[in-house]
Design a protein around this motif. Structure first.
Motif, PDB file in Angstrom:
ATOM      1  N   LYS A 167      64.929 -33.550 -21.578  1.00 24.24           N
ATOM      2  CA  LYS A 167      63.878 -32.612 -21.972  1.00 24.24           C
ATOM      3  C   LYS A 167      63.905 -32.366 -23.476  1.00 24.24           C
ATOM      4  N   LYS A 168      65.094 -32.279 -24.070  1.00 25.23           N
ATOM      5  CA  LYS A 168      65.224 -32.011 -25.501  1.00 25.23           C
ATOM      6  C   LYS A 168      64.598 -33.130 -26.322  1.00 25.23           C
ATOM      7  N   LYS A 169      64.918 -34.384 -26.005  1.00 25.70           N
ATOM      8  CA  LYS A 169      64.361 -35.518 -26.741  1.00 25.70           C
ATOM      9  C   LYS A 169      62.856 -35.627 -26.500  1.00 25.70           C
ATOM     10  N   TYR A 170      62.455 -35.366 -25.265  1.00 20.58           N
ATOM     11  CA  TYR A 170      61.034 -35.413 -24.901  1.00 20.58           C
ATOM     12  C   TYR A 170      60.224 -34.443 -25.759  1.00 20.58           C
ATOM     13  N   LEU A 171      60.688 -33.194 -25.866  1.00 18.67           N
ATOM     14  CA  LEU A 171      59.955 -32.157 -26.590  1.00 18.67           C
ATOM     15  C   LEU A 171      59.943 -32.396 -28.103  1.00 18.67           C
ATOM     16  N   GLN A 172      60.891 -33.174 -28.607  1.00 14.50           N
ATOM     17  CA  GLN A 172      60.931 -33.479 -30.034  1.00 14.50           C
ATOM     18  C   GLN A 172      59.740 -34.317 -30.483  1.00 14.50           C
ATOM     19  N   HIS A 173      59.027 -34.894 -29.526  1.00 22.49           N
ATOM     20  CA  HIS A 173      57.883 -35.761 -29.848  1.00 22.49           C
ATOM     21  C   HIS A 173      56.546 -35.041 -29.692  1.00 22.49           C
ATOM     22  N   ILE A 174      56.572 -33.729 -29.382  1.00 27.82           N
ATOM     23  CA  ILE A 174      55.329 -33.009 -29.074  1.00 27.82           C
ATOM     24  C   ILE A 174      55.111 -31.830 -30.021  1.00 27.82           C
ATOM     25  N   GLY A 175      53.888 -31.714 -30.542  1.00 21.81           N
ATOM     26  CA  GLY A 175      53.455 -30.544 -31.296  1.00 21.81           C
ATOM     27  C   GLY A 175      52.392 -29.827 -30.494  1.00 21.81           C
ATOM     28  N   VAL A 176      52.468 -28.499 -30.424  1.00 22.65           N
ATOM     29  CA  VAL A 176      51.590 -27.745 -29.521  1.00 22.65           C
ATOM     30  C   VAL A 176      50.833 -26.650 -30.272  1.00 22.65           C
ATOM     31  N   LEU A 177      49.560 -26.531 -29.960  1.00 21.17           N
ATOM     32  CA  LEU A 177      48.761 -25.390 -30.405  1.00 21.17           C
ATOM     33  C   LEU A 177      48.286 -24.678 -29.146  1.00 21.17           C
ATOM     34  N   SER A 178      49.007 -23.601 -28.765  1.00 16.80           N
ATOM     35  CA  SER A 178      48.668 -22.852 -27.558  1.00 16.80           C
ATOM     36  C   SER A 178      47.608 -21.810 -27.853  1.00 16.80           C
ATOM     37  N   LEU A 195      54.863 -29.418 -21.088  1.00 15.67           N
ATOM     38  CA  LEU A 195      55.942 -28.815 -21.863  1.00 15.67           C
ATOM     39  C   LEU A 195      57.224 -28.628 -21.053  1.00 15.67           C
ATOM     40  N   GLY A 196      57.217 -29.102 -19.819  1.00 13.69           N
ATOM     41  CA  GLY A 196      58.423 -29.004 -19.006  1.00 13.69           C
ATOM     42  C   GLY A 196      58.714 -27.610 -18.489  1.00 13.69           C
ATOM     43  N   GLU A 197      57.702 -26.724 -18.524  1.00 17.59           N
ATOM     44  CA  GLU A 197      57.890 -25.360 -18.053  1.00 17.59           C
ATOM     45  C   GLU A 197      57.519 -25.197 -16.585  1.00 17.59           C
ATOM     46  N   LEU A 198      56.962 -26.237 -16.005  1.00 14.17           N
ATOM     47  CA  LEU A 198      56.612 -26.245 -14.594  1.00 14.17           C
ATOM     48  C   LEU A 198      57.133 -27.541 -13.995  1.00 14.17           C
ATOM     49  N   PRO A 199      57.910 -27.467 -12.903  1.00 12.30           N
ATOM     50  CA  PRO A 199      58.483 -28.690 -12.340  1.00 12.30           C
ATOM     51  C   PRO A 199      57.410 -29.657 -11.847  1.00 12.30           C
ATOM     52  N   ILE A 200      57.646 -30.928 -12.060  1.00 10.29           N
ATOM     53  CA  ILE A 200      56.739 -31.972 -11.595  1.00 10.29           C
ATOM     54  C   ILE A 200      57.286 -32.501 -10.278  1.00 10.29           C
ATOM     55  N   LEU A 201      56.604 -32.162  -9.192  1.00  8.76           N
ATOM     56  CA  LEU A 201      57.071 -32.551  -7.866  1.00  8.76           C
ATOM     57  C   LEU A 201      56.497 -33.888  -7.420  1.00  8.76           C
ATOM     58  N   ALA A 202      55.396 -34.289  -8.031  1.00  8.96           N
ATOM     59  CA  ALA A 202      54.787 -35.575  -7.687  1.00  8.96           C
ATOM     60  C   ALA A 202      54.219 -36.197  -8.956  1.00  8.96           C
ATOM     61  N   GLY A 203      54.647 -37.413  -9.282  1.00  8.79           N
ATOM     62  CA  GLY A 203      54.182 -38.094 -10.476  1.00  8.79           C
ATOM     63  C   GLY A 203      55.174 -37.969 -11.618  1.00  8.79           C
ATOM     64  N   ALA A 204      54.747 -38.407 -12.803  1.00  5.62           N
ATOM     65  CA  ALA A 204      55.638 -38.395 -13.964  1.00  5.62           C
ATOM     66  C   ALA A 204      54.829 -38.311 -15.249  1.00  5.62           C
ATOM     67  N   ILE A 205      55.447 -37.705 -16.272  1.00  3.78           N
ATOM     68  CA  ILE A 205      54.870 -37.648 -17.611  1.00  3.78           C
ATOM     69  C   ILE A 205      55.904 -38.193 -18.586  1.00  3.78           C
ATOM     70  N   LYS A 206      55.463 -39.112 -19.452  1.00  3.03           N
ATOM     71  CA  LYS A 206      56.351 -39.667 -20.470  1.00  3.03           C
ATOM     72  C   LYS A 206      55.671 -39.615 -21.840  1.00  3.03           C
ATOM     73  N   VAL A 207      56.452 -39.318 -22.867  1.00  8.50           N
ATOM     74  CA  VAL A 207      55.982 -39.371 -24.248  1.00  8.50           C
ATOM     75  C   VAL A 207      56.892 -40.332 -24.993  1.00  8.50           C
ATOM     76  N   ASN A 208      56.288 -41.366 -25.561  1.00 10.31           N
ATOM     77  CA  ASN A 208      57.071 -42.443 -26.197  1.00 10.31           C
ATOM     78  C   ASN A 208      58.125 -42.985 -25.234  1.00 10.31           C
ATOM     79  N   ASP A 209      57.713 -43.101 -23.968  1.00  9.07           N
ATOM     80  CA  ASP A 209      58.547 -43.665 -22.900  1.00  9.07           C
ATOM     81  C   ASP A 209      59.770 -42.797 -22.560  1.00  9.07           C
ATOM     82  N   ILE A 210      59.751 -41.538 -22.986  1.00  7.33           N
ATOM     83  CA  ILE A 210      60.826 -40.606 -22.639  1.00  7.33           C
ATOM     84  C   ILE A 210      60.267 -39.575 -21.671  1.00  7.33           C
ATOM     85  N   SER A 211      60.920 -39.374 -20.548  1.00  3.72           N
ATOM     86  CA  SER A 211      60.475 -38.398 -19.563  1.00  3.72           C
ATOM     87  C   SER A 211      61.284 -37.110 -19.680  1.00  3.72           C
ATOM     88  N   ILE A 212      60.731 -36.042 -19.139  1.00  6.37           N
ATOM     89  CA  ILE A 212      61.453 -34.768 -19.135  1.00  6.37           C
ATOM     90  C   ILE A 212      62.725 -34.900 -18.318  1.00  6.37           C
TER      91      ILE A 212
END
Length: 341
Positions: A70-81, A49-66
């Motif tokens: 971050k705004k476009k990235y989060l538009q592709h995610i639904g969360v049940l916490s 969810l981009g709430e913790l910095p990624i110091l090593a590696g990468a996360i992409k959703v639909n080829d968009i990274s945080i």
């Protein structure tokens, strides 16, 4: 089509390895469960969810990274916490209608209420619902959100059987719509109930759990007869699925009332074999019948404790420092194996 891509992600705290580098992809129309403890769950969730910095590696959703947006990235995610809140003064229908308009959802209110089994409670204020019914409201909200990736954190924790059934239906519906689903859970049974794609994440890294659908007894017996190759994995049964474990993964085995139970990283699995059958299968892998009711993986033994001249215990080096009884006769045998007098 690939929805979620995790590449070389790792997390350290000081000199401690929370989890080493791992990579994982989740395609459209697939659900993946990651079985791990609560602390690691929170870290992975916050990274997703981009709430913790990624110091090593990468996360992409639909080829968009945080990092890219971050705004476009989060538009592709639904969360049940696990601890999501609700507007408890609203009725179920008012709450879901609000999000139906907000998301401009094409799903009808009747469809959503039917799917999450809340038709009778639609005019009830959320504050008066049971815990399980509130969880179903969250699931209804999730179905309204038009995204590609759904992340579920302990989705069935403390819920009733009806809600577990609804959760399974929701996951299957999302999969049928070519969505990607990631389940974070510390309960292996929950993971296996929701998907066959189950991974374990811990300080050793990410490893896939070998899961197969259970066949009929007749088919299983036939396969056992014609199978010419030695099968080294140990099958266990969880719900209607067979989970296969490599022998080195097993910490110890206990027999109680004729039923053998495998202990693996704090989890208990029912075995399909008797203790005698398991002893025969596992002896070549360094397992030892230390008691009439126990078999232990000698590679996991850290200490041999002597309580009295006739009372001994084996202490394992697993996370809970499990203790396994060692009989007097077996103590002498173990000494011989270790080259001790």
């Amino acid at each position: 089509m690939n929805i979620l891509s995790i590449s070389d992600l790792e997390k350290h705290e000081g000199n401690a390895v929370i989890f080493p580098s791992f990579s994982l992809t989740v395609d459209a129309g697939n659900a993946v469960a990651i079985h791990t403890n609560m602390d690691v769950q929170k870290i992975v969730m916050n990274m997703l969810l981009g709430e913790l910095p990624i110091l090593a590696g990468a996360i992409k959703v639909n080829d968009i990274s945080i990092a890219a947006s971050k705004k476009k990235y989060l538009q592709h995610i639904g969360v049940l916490s696990l601890n999501d809140g609700l507007y408890e003064r609203l009725t179920v229908k008012e709450y879901l209608s609000f999000y139906q308009k907000l998301y401009d959802s094409k799903s009808t209110m009747e469809q959503i209420l039917l799917t999450v089994q809340l038709e009778e409670q639609k005019n009830t204020r959320i504050g008066k619902l049971s815990f399980s019914e509130k969880k179903r409201v969250h699931l209804g909200n999730l179905l309204l959100k038009p995204v590609s990736l759904y992340v579920l954190e302990e989705p069935d924790q403390n819920t009733d059987l009806e809600t577990k059934r609804v959760l399974n239906m929701v996951v299957q519906e999302l999969i049928s719509k070519d969505k990607a689903v990631v389940i974070l859970t510390g309960n292996m049974e929950s993971a296996l109930t929701l998907t066959d794609n189950v991974y374990r994440l811990d300080s050793s890294g990410l490893s896939k759990i070998d899961v197969t659908a259970e066949e009929s007894e007749q088919e299983t017996e036939m396969e056992a007869v014609i199978q010419p190759v030695r099968f080294e994995k140990i099958p266990t049964k969880v719900n209607e699925k067979i989970v296969l474990f490599d022998p080195p993964e097993i910490d110890y085995i206990e027999s109680s009332e004729g039923q053998s139970q495998l202990y693996i990283k704090g989890e208990i699995y029912q075995s399909m074999f008797t203790l005698n059958e398991l002893e025969e299968r596992l002896q070549p892998f360094g397992f030892f019948r230390c008691h009439r009711s126990y078999i232990v993986n000698l590679q996991k033994v850290r200490e041999v404790v002597t309580w009295t001249r006739n009372s001994f215990t084996l202490i394992l080096n697993d996370t809970s420092k499990s203790s396994v009884p060692l009989s007097k006769a077996k103590m002498a045998e173990l000494k011989g194996m270790l080259g001790l007098k």
